[in-house]
Scaffold this motif. Sequence first.
Motif, PDB file in Angstrom:
ATOM      1  N   GLY A 295       0.593  -1.074   0.134  1.00  0.00           N
ATOM      2  CA  GLY A 295       0.244  -0.070   0.045  1.00  0.00           C
ATOM      3  C   GLY A 295       1.010   1.109  -0.346  1.00  0.00           C
ATOM      4  N   ALA A 296       0.042   2.514   0.506  1.00  0.00           N
ATOM      5  CA  ALA A 296       0.868   3.739   0.685  1.00  0.00           C
ATOM      6  C   ALA A 296       1.008   4.672   2.506  1.00  0.00           C
ATOM      7  N   ASN A 297       1.807   5.204   2.053  1.00  0.00           N
ATOM      8  CA  ASN A 297       2.493   6.215   3.673  1.00  0.00           C
ATOM      9  C   ASN A 297       2.753   7.108   3.079  1.00  0.00           C
ATOM     10  N   CYS A 298       2.919   7.851   4.207  1.00  0.00           N
ATOM     11  CA  CYS A 298       3.745   9.293   4.214  1.00  0.00           C
ATOM     12  C   CYS A 298       2.795  10.227   2.827  1.00  0.00           C
ATOM     13  N   THR A 299       3.358  11.526   3.242  1.00  0.00           N
ATOM     14  CA  THR A 299       2.912  12.931   1.270  1.00  0.00           C
ATOM     15  C   THR A 299       1.539  13.001   1.820  1.00  0.00           C
ATOM     16  N   LEU A 300       0.718  11.595   1.825  1.00  0.00           N
ATOM     17  CA  LEU A 300      -0.372  12.265   1.048  1.00  0.00           C
ATOM     18  C   LEU A 300      -1.249  12.049   2.275  1.00  0.00           C
ATOM     19  N   SER A 301      -2.421  13.260   2.220  1.00  0.00           N
ATOM     20  CA  SER A 301      -3.065  14.065   3.284  1.00  0.00           C
ATOM     21  C   SER A 301      -4.209  12.443   3.691  1.00  0.00           C
ATOM     22  N   PRO A 302      -4.922  12.006   4.889  1.00  0.00           N
ATOM     23  CA  PRO A 302      -5.948  11.322   4.439  1.00  0.00           C
ATOM     24  C   PRO A 302      -7.371  11.346   3.357  1.00  0.00           C
ATOM     25  N   ALA A 303      -7.231  12.136   3.120  1.00  0.00           N
ATOM     26  CA  ALA A 303      -8.655  12.302   1.681  1.00  0.00           C
ATOM     27  C   ALA A 303      -7.804  11.990   0.846  1.00  0.00           C
ATOM     28  N   ASP A 304      -6.727  12.266   0.173  1.00  0.00           N
ATOM     29  CA  ASP A 304      -5.889  11.544  -0.833  1.00  0.00           C
ATOM     30  C   ASP A 304      -5.741  10.600  -0.868  1.00  0.00           C
ATOM     31  N   MET A 305      -5.463   9.917   0.903  1.00  0.00           N
ATOM     32  CA  MET A 305      -4.886   8.544   0.874  1.00  0.00           C
ATOM     33  C   MET A 305      -5.828   8.088   0.230  1.00  0.00           C
ATOM     34  N   ILE A 306      -7.515   8.201   1.084  1.00  0.00           N
ATOM     35  CA  ILE A 306      -8.688   7.665   0.101  1.00  0.00           C
ATOM     36  C   ILE A 306      -9.008   7.091  -1.358  1.00  0.00           C
ATOM     37  N   GLY A 307      -8.039   8.707  -2.207  1.00  0.00           N
ATOM     38  CA  GLY A 307      -8.642   8.679  -2.982  1.00  0.00           C
ATOM     39  C   GLY A 307      -7.567   7.336  -3.730  1.00  0.00           C
ATOM     40  N   LEU A 308      -6.030   7.347  -3.594  1.00  0.00           N
ATOM     41  CA  LEU A 308      -5.467   6.399  -4.179  1.00  0.00           C
ATOM     42  C   LEU A 308      -6.035   5.136  -3.552  1.00  0.00           C
ATOM     43  N   ILE A 309      -6.318   4.440  -2.577  1.00  0.00           N
ATOM     44  CA  ILE A 309      -6.471   3.044  -2.137  1.00  0.00           C
ATOM     45  C   ILE A 309      -7.990   2.540  -2.946  1.00  0.00           C
ATOM     46  N   ILE A 310      -8.488   3.755  -2.931  1.00  0.00           N
ATOM     47  CA  ILE A 310      -9.892   3.556  -3.896  1.00  0.00           C
ATOM     48  C   ILE A 310      -9.602   2.655  -5.151  1.00  0.00           C
ATOM     49  N   ILE A 311      -7.868   3.201  -5.819  1.00  0.00           N
ATOM     50  CA  ILE A 311      -7.600   3.301  -7.180  1.00  0.00           C
ATOM     51  C   ILE A 311      -6.724   1.730  -6.860  1.00  0.00           C
ATOM     52  N   MET A 312      -6.139   1.262  -6.046  1.00  0.00           N
ATOM     53  CA  MET A 312      -5.627  -0.302  -5.464  1.00  0.00           C
ATOM     54  C   MET A 312      -6.590  -1.064  -5.472  1.00  0.00           C
ATOM     55  N   ARG A 313      -7.410  -0.707  -4.692  1.00  0.00           N
ATOM     56  CA  ARG A 313      -8.347  -1.675  -4.931  1.00  0.00           C
ATOM     57  C   ARG A 313      -9.338  -2.280  -5.868  1.00  0.00           C
ATOM     58  N   SER A 314      -8.984  -1.400  -6.562  1.00  0.00           N
ATOM     59  CA  SER A 314      -9.720  -2.102  -8.369  1.00  0.00           C
ATOM     60  C   SER A 314      -8.569  -2.448  -8.934  1.00  0.00           C
ATOM     61  N   LEU A 315      -7.492  -2.681  -8.682  1.00  0.00           N
ATOM     62  CA  LEU A 315      -6.373  -3.396  -9.279  1.00  0.00           C
ATOM     63  C   LEU A 315      -6.357  -4.150  -7.903  1.00  0.00           C
ATOM     64  N   SER A 316      -6.755  -4.613  -7.192  1.00  0.00           N
ATOM     65  CA  SER A 316      -6.200  -5.874  -5.870  1.00  0.00           C
ATOM     66  C   SER A 316      -6.494  -5.858  -5.400  1.00  0.00           C
ATOM     67  N   ASP A 317      -7.300  -7.189  -4.836  1.00  0.00           N
ATOM     68  CA  ASP A 317      -8.095  -7.117  -4.194  1.00  0.00           C
ATOM     69  C   ASP A 317      -7.100  -8.368  -2.777  1.00  0.00           C
ATOM     70  N   GLY A 318      -5.400  -7.839  -2.479  1.00  0.00           N
ATOM     71  CA  GLY A 318      -4.456  -8.187  -1.395  1.00  0.00           C
ATOM     72  C   GLY A 318      -5.530  -7.003  -0.405  1.00  0.00           C
TER      73      GLY A 318
END
Lengths: 224, 298
Positions: free
Chosen positions: B206-229
Amino acid sequence: MKPEPNNHLQALSQAIVQGLVDEAGPLAEKAVAAGMKPLQVIEQACVPAIEEVGRLWEAGDYFLPELIAGAEAMKAAMTVLQEALKSSGQSLKSAGRVVIGTVEGDIHDIGKNLVASMLRASGFEVIDLGADVKVERFVETAEREKADIIALSALLTTTMLNQKRVVELLVSRGLKDKFKVMVGGAPVTEKFAREIGADGYGESAVQAVSVARSLLAGRGGNHD
Amino acid sequence: MFDIKRLTEKQVILLDGAMGTELFRAGLPPGHCPESWNEERPEEVAGIHRSYYEAGSLAVLTNSFGGNALKLAGYGLESRTFELNFKAAQLARSVCPEGRYVGGSIGPTGKFLKPVGDLTEDQLLEAFRPQVEGLAAGGVDFLLIETQYDLKEALLALRAAREACSLPVLVTMTFNLTRRGYYTIMGVSPETFIRTMEENTVEAFGANCTLSPADMIGLIIIMRSLSDGPLIAQANAGQPRVGPDGSTLYELGPDEYAGFIPELIEAGARVIGGCCGTSPEHIKKIAEKISAFFDKIN
């Protein structure tokens, strides 16, 4: 390839934009050998090329590897062109003199190195003090080297306050008007820069160059 | 045993928050090697771990983020790499309650491979090797290769880990939100990252650092669309600013930060923790949000 000046300029410009470090120097040599003035090559090929690299970086098309390669290719071309200038009895006026370093307590130098190489590629003279640099050393070096700008990098929230201490030391020694202070680094923001009394803030290494230019606009020693 | 699959099946793994800022708060002088406190001030380091466990962390990360040989060389401590990491692991282990876990933190070297920098792959591998060995010998339950920006470096750290031990390995990279989307400074996209992690059968990523929680949510949505892990999300507490007393503070307090947690879980995050600017108080509030979230759906 036809030996027309424009072809040389275009080829050199492309080599810098594409970060072809090994080709940029020889292409600069070819342009000079074809009878072009070094200054013309710098102004018509090198400067627009590095600006294009910066534009691509800001647009999100280029990343760190491409940016570094572009700056290195620019440096290779500039080394050749400065040599050619010297042998014709001319010299390139510096865009300005910058003392740069990462502030005390902070050993992170990736961002600072990037800013230093972009500034160098853009014609600034850069005195790089490295990382974990004491507040006094910035001020003393700037005075001794007759710098125009002091550029301060910090990666940590705990060390970014040392950027403020440099500004404070300049004020207390009555030197605040003598040097422009620019700050940058991951936790640093425009607002923070204003709050601590810095003169400029760059969000990226590319912005740092335009900030440095604009800080010195209207002052002597600028070749624009 | 740290069984990620089982632990993330019906709940979220809560990690800890920032270590660096807590060390500075405890008196670590600027410019001093944080990992050297594992030997010089073990009680302070253990105290920080304890406060995160008490706040509700299921796992804490060792004080070894900069514990690779290349970074320690900046303090002339490269020959002590194994010991400092061994001690880091032991310290967290010593305060780890029954049923909780210790993760070994492995950060980036801060140096670049050729041609961007001048490092060879072997040099990077050798920088991570004694770190991994120290952490494993000191008794961590898993390794977290974190805050990476160069996929090659992350993979070399992974290789060092796999060669030295059979512990589960988690990997996070640090993404910026650019005009064209989420990328690391080296240009790694979430797509490339996820594909590489799955190819290398990394247990969680996954991801850490730099992003605020709001931007992190956006990134996790993308990652979830790519992986079930199991996806890891450790956001910063927003942006740092100068407080009224002249010290630096982050804009998101514990309650504000925790407010993003339900959405982060819904987006697909299964391993959650804090990053820069988060404290035990943040973790406590996040723990409350997580249990409220699962009370509601169960």
